[in-house]
Design an enzyme around this catalytic site. Structure first.
Site, PDB file in Angstrom:
ATOM      1  N   SER A  51       0.851  -1.194   0.000  1.00  0.00           N
ATOM      2  CA  SER A  51       0.000   0.000   0.000  1.00  0.00           C
ATOM      3  C   SER A  51       0.887   1.246   0.000  1.00  0.00           C
ATOM      4  O   SER A  51       2.096   1.158   0.279  1.00  0.00           O
ATOM      5  CB  SER A  51      -0.877   0.011   1.251  1.00  0.00           C
ATOM      6  N   ASP A  86      -0.948  -1.919  -3.880  1.00  0.00           N
ATOM      7  CA  ASP A  86      -2.288  -2.200  -3.367  1.00  0.00           C
ATOM      8  C   ASP A  86      -3.025  -0.880  -3.106  1.00  0.00           C
ATOM      9  O   ASP A  86      -2.514  -0.022  -2.375  1.00  0.00           O
ATOM     10  CB  ASP A  86      -2.154  -3.012  -2.066  1.00  0.00           C
ATOM     11  N   HIS A  87      -4.188  -0.717  -3.688  1.00  0.00           N
ATOM     12  CA  HIS A  87      -4.987   0.514  -3.522  1.00  0.00           C
ATOM     13  C   HIS A  87      -4.167   1.772  -3.800  1.00  0.00           C
ATOM     14  O   HIS A  87      -4.196   2.734  -3.020  1.00  0.00           O
ATOM     15  CB  HIS A  87      -5.602   0.600  -2.112  1.00  0.00           C
ATOM     16  N   HIS A 179     -12.433  -4.562   4.386  1.00  0.00           N
ATOM     17  CA  HIS A 179     -11.092  -4.752   4.924  1.00  0.00           C
ATOM     18  C   HIS A 179     -11.164  -4.863   6.458  1.00  0.00           C
ATOM     19  O   HIS A 179     -12.051  -4.294   7.073  1.00  0.00           O
ATOM     20  CB  HIS A 179     -10.201  -3.555   4.576  1.00  0.00           C
ATOM     21  N   HIS A 209     -11.055  -8.444  -2.258  1.00  0.00           N
ATOM     22  CA  HIS A 209     -10.312  -7.780  -1.177  1.00  0.00           C
ATOM     23  C   HIS A 209     -10.911  -8.200   0.156  1.00  0.00           C
ATOM     24  O   HIS A 209     -11.967  -8.815   0.207  1.00  0.00           O
ATOM     25  CB  HIS A 209     -10.397  -6.258  -1.356  1.00  0.00           C
ATOM     26  N   GLY A 210     -10.237  -7.841   1.252  1.00  0.00           N
ATOM     27  CA  GLY A 210     -10.777  -8.149   2.577  1.00  0.00           C
ATOM     28  C   GLY A 210     -10.850  -9.642   2.828  1.00  0.00           C
ATOM     29  O   GLY A 210     -11.800 -10.146   3.427  1.00  0.00           O
ATOM     30  N   ASN A 233      -4.449  -9.401   4.504  1.00  0.00           N
ATOM     31  CA  ASN A 233      -3.515  -8.595   5.280  1.00  0.00           C
ATOM     32  C   ASN A 233      -3.760  -8.788   6.780  1.00  0.00           C
ATOM     33  O   ASN A 233      -2.892  -9.258   7.516  1.00  0.00           O
ATOM     34  CB  ASN A 233      -3.661  -7.107   4.875  1.00  0.00           C
ATOM     35  N   THR A 234      -4.970  -8.439   7.236  1.00  0.00           N
ATOM     36  CA  THR A 234      -5.259  -8.406   8.673  1.00  0.00           C
ATOM     37  C   THR A 234      -4.893  -9.706   9.401  1.00  0.00           C
ATOM     38  O   THR A 234      -4.256  -9.673  10.456  1.00  0.00           O
ATOM     39  CB  THR A 234      -6.753  -8.080   8.895  1.00  0.00           C
TER      40      THR A 234
HETATM   41  P1  13P Z   1      -7.770  -7.724   4.973  1.00  0.00           P
HETATM   42  O1  13P Z   1      -6.859  -6.839   5.763  1.00  0.00           O
HETATM   43  O2  13P Z   1      -9.178  -7.658   5.458  1.00  0.00           O
HETATM   44  O3  13P Z   1      -7.250  -9.111   4.880  1.00  0.00           O
HETATM   45  O4  13P Z   1      -7.815  -7.124   3.489  1.00  0.00           O
HETATM   46  C1  13P Z   1      -6.636  -7.031   2.756  1.00  0.00           C
HETATM   47  C2  13P Z   1      -6.858  -6.327   1.485  1.00  0.00           C
HETATM   48  O5  13P Z   1      -7.905  -6.407   0.879  1.00  0.00           O
HETATM   49  C3  13P Z   1      -5.753  -5.518   0.959  1.00  0.00           C
HETATM   50  O6  13P Z   1      -6.098  -4.856  -0.204  1.00  0.00           O
END
Ligand code: 13P
Length: 289
Positions: A51, A86-87, A179, A209-210, A233-234
């Site tokens: 990002s 990313d984004h 996300h 995503h998410g 990511n999370t």
């Molecule tokens: P999460 O953090 O919910 O896993 O999403 C990651 C994401 O979509 C990064 O673009």
């Protein structure tokens, strides 16, 4: 010599083969180590996402590209690796195109669809001139900001078609995904919208995503309906954080040399790697390198 690849071919293969390639966000050196080792050990293609905030933290796009390549050479990583923005803002995308990235996302979802189309078209032109793949976005993906969780919007399938027709390589379209952590009252993914988007966009790979915290049955259904890239990511960040917390709770830092950064982060790396392999297994990308 190691090299980075565009994400286009790996996602076309995934779309045709009905599996998804994992996109894992880089946030520090430890995440580079964890994800590349996970991909190599399982013969899985992988997309490493960065990002704008992460790029600033890690020294900019050029530093990150050289670090990833350096590590791949050092560890003989030979599975397909795409290094992806990313984004990205418009500036992020152009910056990464000039600084060694092999794939970019331009997130124009905050613009009107007309402005999103104009800017995405320009990013496609500049990226494709260098063999770099492009992800675009339609329909904002919700998430937590200042303690408030915005529910994910659903993209308009007609707008998806318009952006797909610009020649992008893959498309992020909101289908109720968000996300960060999903709230208890989350309604789940909207498969009717996903199906309608797929009908408009044909064999264009779609991006979810998410990816953290979505139940396995919904992940599998999304893949069966045309999702070929899933962003996580999370869950990796939480795994790292929990591992380090446990390290301190067990007073490992008080043991001989236990206070050194390499010792402290070792368990964090192992946990991120474990989550990465778990996700790639769920996405069906093992052995597809
Ligand atoms: P999460 O953090 O919910 O896993 O999403 C990651 C994401 O979509 C990064 O673009």
């Amino acid at each position: 010599m190691a090299y980075l690849v565009s994400a286009k071919e790996m996602l076309q293969k995934a779309e045709a083969g009905h599996y998804a390639v994992g996109h894992f966000n880089l946030n520090n050196m430890e995440s580079i180590v964890a994800f590349l080792e996970a991909a190599q050990e399982t013969h899985s293609p992988i997309i490493l996402g960065v990002s704008g905030g992460s790029a600033k933290y890690m020294g900019g796009y050029r530093t990150i590209a050289e670090t990833v390549l350096g590590f791949m050479n050092y560890k003989n990583i030979n599975v397909p690796v795409a290094l992806h923005v990313d984004h990205g803002s418009y500036e992020d995308a152009l910056n990464a195109i000039e600084n060694g990235f092999s794939s970019v996302m331009f997130d124009g979802s905050a613009y009107s669809i007309e402005d999103n189309l104009v800017k995405t078209k320009e990013v496609v032109k500049r990226a494709h001139a260098k063999g770099i793949s492009v992800e675009a976005e339609v329909g904002a993906i919700g998430g937590e900001e200042d303690g408030i969780i915005a529910m994910g919007e659903c993209a308009d399938p007609q707008e998806c078609k318009k952006i797909a027709d610009l020649g992008i390589d893959f498309l992020a379209a909101g289908i109720g995904n968000i996300h960060g952590k999903y709230p208890a009252n989350w309604a789940g993914l909207n498969f009717d919208v996903l199906d309608a988007i797929k009908k408009q966009t044909g064999d264009l790979p779609l991006v979810l995503h998410g990816g953290s915290g979505i139940p396995e049955d919904q992940i599998k259904k999304a893949i069966s309906l045309g999702v070929s890239k899933i962003n996580v990511n999370t869950e990796c960040q939480v795994a790292f954080s929990e591992a380090v917390k446990k390290y301190y709770a067990e007073h490992k830092d008080e043991e001989s040399k236990g206070y050194t950064q390499r010792e402290i982060f070792k368990t964090g790396i192992a946990e991120m790697k474990r989550v990465c392999i778990e996700k790639m297994t769920m996405f069906g990308s093992l052995g597809k390198a």
